[in-house]
Scaffold this active site. Structure first.
Site, mmCIF file in Angstrom:
data_model
loop_
_atom_site.group_PDB
_atom_site.id
_atom_site.type_symbol
_atom_site.label_atom_id
_atom_site.label_comp_id
_atom_site.label_asym_id
_atom_site.label_seq_id
_atom_site.Cartn_x
_atom_site.Cartn_y
_atom_site.Cartn_z
ATOM 1 C CD GLU A 162 -1.338 0.249 3.659
ATOM 2 O OE1 GLU A 162 -1.057 0.953 4.638
ATOM 3 O OE2 GLU A 162 -2.407 -0.367 3.551
ATOM 4 C CG HIS A 163 3.864 1.861 2.628
ATOM 5 N ND1 HIS A 163 4.636 1.092 3.478
ATOM 6 C CD2 HIS A 163 2.818 2.286 3.363
ATOM 7 C CE1 HIS A 163 4.074 1.067 4.676
ATOM 8 N NE2 HIS A 163 2.973 1.785 4.626
ATOM 9 C CG HIS A 164 6.602 2.264 -2.444
ATOM 10 N ND1 HIS A 164 6.979 1.591 -1.300
ATOM 11 C CD2 HIS A 164 7.201 3.471 -2.383
ATOM 12 C CE1 HIS A 164 7.788 2.351 -0.578
ATOM 13 N NE2 HIS A 164 7.938 3.500 -1.212
ATOM 14 C CG HIS A 230 7.840 -6.888 0.526
ATOM 15 N ND1 HIS A 230 6.674 -6.260 0.911
ATOM 16 C CD2 HIS A 230 7.930 -8.011 1.276
ATOM 17 C CE1 HIS A 230 6.084 -6.980 1.858
ATOM 18 N NE2 HIS A 230 6.829 -8.037 2.105
#
Length: 269
Positions: A162-164, A230
């Site tokens: 959800e951050h990138h 990730h």
């Protein structure tokens, strides 16, 4: 850590009884004491297995493992075909803007249909927002005189950080010790799939799977182990290919009994 509740909703006039066994450890023993304490629609062991969900009035947010973290997921799931087309058109326009902002020609042949393709792909990659725990379980709860460890290991999962908004993927291993109730094996994989097909953090994903199973089955214990790579650490940032992130979440006997926890970890290696 954000709120990770997957508590189910009952009608406002419904009543729920305590768990049948005082020794059973549930998600309430989790440190996250701030979760909304809404009752589960899944009956305790020994009770009839018919789900008790008869909504008498619409709730602004469906807490049935569906619309966390916002009301937007409920709107997405209940929209008409015409509204879905409007959503896709809006997303396609946003993608076209992004293409222009990175310096591309959005009208060249190779990119003409890219906005629409990407919009549809993103809807698939986040299809977990369209699913609910009730639909997923679909009555596959069975009373069974079995109290030994059940494990499904190496479940492939694909999610978006959800951050990138770049992918992370890996494997999930799930174990539980039944309290005379078992869940169809495929449902373990489906629960992992539902939560992974959302914007996620690996830590949250691990906990959501464990808490959901604890609330559905009310077992003697639940254990979840996730190992993932990730792309936000591989394609950008520190750029470390081959790095793995491992997270675990234990409830009940897996948390309180070191031997039980050690047995699970040895079996999922």
């Amino acid at each position: 850590m954000e709120n990770t509740s997957t508590r189910e909703l009952l009608p406002s006039n419904a009543k729920t009884g305590p768990a049948s066994s005082a020794s059973t450890t549930t998600a309430m023993d989790s440190p996250a004491s701030t979760r909304p304490q809404t009752p589960s629609i899944f009956p305790p062991p020994g009770a009839p297995l018919k789900l008790a969900l008869e909504a008498t009035a619409p709730h602004p947010v469906d807490l049935n493992g569906l619309s966390w973290p916002s009301i937007g997921a409920e709107q997405r799931r209940s929209e008409s075909a015409e509204e879905r087309e409007t959503r896709l058109a809006k997303m396609s326009g946003a993608v076209r803007t992004l293409l222009e902002c990175i310096g591309e020609d959005a009208d060249r042949e190779g990119l003409l249909k890219t906005p629409e393709r990407y919009a549809k792909a993103l809807m698939f990659l986040t299809k977990g927002y369209d699913e609910s725990m009730n639909d997923l379980i679909n009555g596959a709860l069975f009373d069974e005189d079995h109290e030994e460890m059940v494990i499904v290991r190496d479940i492939d999962v694909f999610s978006l950080c959800e951050h990138h908004l770049v992918p992370f993927c890996g494997k999930v291993s799930i174990g539980y010790i039944p309290n005379r109730r078992v869940l169809g094996l495929s449902k373990l994989a489906r629960i992992a799939e539902m939560f992974s097909r959302r914007l996620q953090l690996q830590e949250r994903l691990t906990k959501q799977i464990a808490v959901a199973l604890d609330e559905i089955l009310q077992p003697q214990g639940v254990a979840v182990l996730v190992e993932a790579s990730h792309q936000c650490m591989v394609m950008r940032g520190v750029q470390k290919p081959g790095s793995k992130t491992i997270t675990s979440f234990m409830l009940g006997r897996f948390r309180t009994d070191p031997k039980t926890r050690e047995e699970f970890l040895s079996l999922v290696k």
